[in-house]
Design an enzyme around this catalytic site. Structure first.
Site, PDB file in Angstrom:
ATOM      1  CG  HIS A 149     -15.320   6.994   1.656  1.00 13.68           C
ATOM      2  ND1 HIS A 149     -15.771   4.824   1.792  1.00 13.68           N
ATOM      3  CD2 HIS A 149     -14.452   7.252   1.578  1.00 13.68           C
ATOM      4  CE1 HIS A 149     -14.117   4.902   1.493  1.00 13.68           C
ATOM      5  NE2 HIS A 149     -13.624   6.657   2.107  1.00 13.68           N
TER       6      HIS A 149
ATOM      7  CB  CYS B 219      -9.098   9.857   6.370  1.00  9.20           C
ATOM      8  SG  CYS B 219      -7.489   9.446   5.408  1.00  9.20           S
TER       9      CYS B 219
ATOM     10  CB  CYS C 238      -1.097  -0.292   0.874  1.00  7.82           C
ATOM     11  SG  CYS C 238      -1.889   1.005   1.492  1.00  7.82           S
TER      12      CYS C 238
HETATM   13  N1  SAH Z   1      -7.159   9.237  -1.665  1.00  7.04           N
HETATM   14  C1  SAH Z   1      -7.364   7.988  -2.339  1.00  7.04           C
HETATM   15  C2  SAH Z   1      -6.046   6.867  -1.548  1.00  7.04           C
HETATM   16  C3  SAH Z   1      -5.858   6.680  -0.679  1.00  7.04           C
HETATM   17  S1  SAH Z   1      -6.933   6.051   1.130  1.00  7.04           S
HETATM   18  C4  SAH Z   1      -8.987   7.389  -2.028  1.00  7.04           C
HETATM   19  O1  SAH Z   1      -9.444   7.600  -0.451  1.00  7.04           O
HETATM   20  O2  SAH Z   1      -9.265   6.729  -2.351  1.00  7.04           O
HETATM   21  C5  SAH Z   1      -7.577   4.609   0.660  1.00  7.04           C
HETATM   22  C6  SAH Z   1      -8.451   4.156   0.990  1.00  7.04           C
HETATM   23  O3  SAH Z   1      -8.577   4.170   2.264  1.00  7.04           O
HETATM   24  C7  SAH Z   1     -10.062   4.966   0.910  1.00  7.04           C
HETATM   25  O4  SAH Z   1     -10.958   4.263   0.944  1.00  7.04           O
HETATM   26  C8  SAH Z   1      -9.642   5.916   1.984  1.00  7.04           C
HETATM   27  O5  SAH Z   1     -10.915   6.244   2.452  1.00  7.04           O
HETATM   28  C9  SAH Z   1     -10.056   4.637   3.395  1.00  7.04           C
HETATM   29  N2  SAH Z   1      -9.898   4.834   4.739  1.00  7.04           N
HETATM   30  C10 SAH Z   1      -8.639   6.205   5.388  1.00  7.04           C
HETATM   31  N3  SAH Z   1      -9.077   6.153   6.439  1.00  7.04           N
HETATM   32  C11 SAH Z   1      -9.830   4.323   6.621  1.00  7.04           C
HETATM   33  C12 SAH Z   1     -10.103   4.516   8.141  1.00  7.04           C
HETATM   34  N4  SAH Z   1      -9.826   5.178   9.143  1.00  7.04           N
HETATM   35  N5  SAH Z   1     -10.674   3.431   7.780  1.00  7.04           N
HETATM   36  C13 SAH Z   1     -11.016   2.370   6.916  1.00  7.04           C
HETATM   37  N6  SAH Z   1     -10.370   2.892   5.747  1.00  7.04           N
HETATM   38  C14 SAH Z   1      -9.497   3.814   5.731  1.00  7.04           C
END
Ligand code: SAH
Length: 353
Positions: free
Chosen positions: A224, A126, A112
């Protein structure tokens, strides 16, 4: 006399690096096969320094080292989860810190990787969003994460890549575009395009750019929330790229897309949400990945209980939507987006379970 600046070979695309090396060896009257010998040592069988390219005569290794550089990313922290997931924090030349996670699963090893230092999007749950945006990463810093793990002893080699670390890859398209080539090409890491997934909140111009690549790279879209009202509160970017346009882009994408849907207790996990989500997924033929909320993100969210996640998945299936519940990995090392860096900045000990 001041030294001319060295060229960072890892910041060049593969065709550019080949051309630089061709000119370099030609100027020294060296045979053309030196180009290939050196090029495979950038990514495919990486070396930490030119001195380690032992198939080249020593004088040539020295000459390469005075013309070019192969900058390393400094490994600042490494944590291993009880489930085998490992998380790496890299310090960049300007002091920025980024994370990479290596997730073993049977014969697969998924990395990742991060595409930006921080993130501008501020998704409510996030950890990376909460720290704000610092800057885009360059090719040598994105592909460099994969290179650094391959340089470890013993090496860790990726079979799969997901752009689900820090940052929004489609807001850093030129570097991500070049990285995709390094990851996929036989002169790079040789990872099949179907094993490389770009994850985005739905940056429309980026989705178009990705779809124009001839390789079968995969696209995952962070949905989401199944309606604009809720999505706007969770993901401010929804104002710029609203759901209807994101779904249309997913439909126009010539390969099947995956929806990511993080399960937020009592926020987006009711039967009504399942119905709305099913409609969106069916409108563009998407596969849905339900993601248990990783604790330690941002905001005051609670994870949806496992039983409710299974019910939600069942509701989607009844609407003829294909769905999987993602296994939560590395929860004991805060392996969700941005969490290691946040821990380091807070200077508290890594959490253990
Ligand atoms: N910016 C891109 C990629 C990075 S995040 C995107 O948003 O797709 C990768 C994934 O992890 C995204 O789906 C994001 O929403 C998710 N993510 C972020 N924080 C998280 C958390 N605390 N628990 C679960 N998934 C999370």
């Amino acid at each position: 006399m001041s030294q001319p600046a060295k060229t960072n070979l890892l910041a060049l695309s593969i065709p550019e690096a080949r051309e630089s090396l061709r000119a370099f060896f030609a100027a020294r009257g060296e045979p053309a096969y030196r180009v290939g010998q050196t090029l495979t040592r950038l990514w495919a069988r990486p070396v930490s320094a030119f001195a380690d390219i032992t198939e080249l005569p020593e004088a040539l290794r020295d000459a390469l080292a005075s013309a070019f550089e192969l900058p390393r990313l400094e490994l600042a922290a490494r944590q291993r989860s009880t489930d085998g997931t490992e998380k790496f924090l890299f310090r960049l030349a300007d002091g920025q810190a980024i994370e990479t996670v290596a997730i073993p699963d049977g014969s697969r090893m998924t990395f990742c990787i991060s595409s930006q230092a921080g993130c501008a999007l501020q998704c409510a749950f996030c950890a990376t969003g909460a720290m704000g945006f610092a800057r885009n990463l360059g090719l040598h810093e994105i592909a460099g994460q994969v290179r650094e793990l391959a340089l470890l002893d013993p090496p860790i080699k990726a079979t799969n890549i997901v752009f689900m670390g820090m940052g929004e890859p489609l807001m850093n398209w030129p570097a991500v575009d070049a990285t995709l080539t390094v990851l996929n090409s036989p002169e790079g890491f040789g990872i099949g395009a179907r094993h490389i997934t770009v994850s985005t909140v739905g940056v429309l111009p980026g989705i178009v750019a990705l779809s124009q690549r001839p390789e079968q790279f995969r696209l995952a879209i962070s949905i989401h929330a199944p309606n604009d009202g809720l999505r706007h509160t969770l993901m401010p970017i929804n104002t710029k790229y609203p759901l209807a346009e994101v779904i249309a882009a997913a439909r126009d994408f010539d390969r099947r897309v995956t929806f990511e849907y993080v399960m937020l207790g009592d926020v987006n996990d009711t039967p009504m949400h399942a119905r709305e989500l099913a409609e969106l997924a069916r409108a563009c033929g998407a596969f849905v990945n339900l993601i248990p909320l990783h604790p330690g993100g941002a905001g005051a969210f609670t994870p949806t209980p496992a039983r409710r996640i299974r019910e939600f998945a069942g509701q989607l299936e009844r609407h003829r939507v294909e769905v999987a519940v993602r296994k939560s990995r590395g929860t004991d090392i805060s392996a969700a987006c941005g969490q290691l860096r946040v821990e380091r900045l807070r200077r508290r000990a890594p959490s253990t379970v």
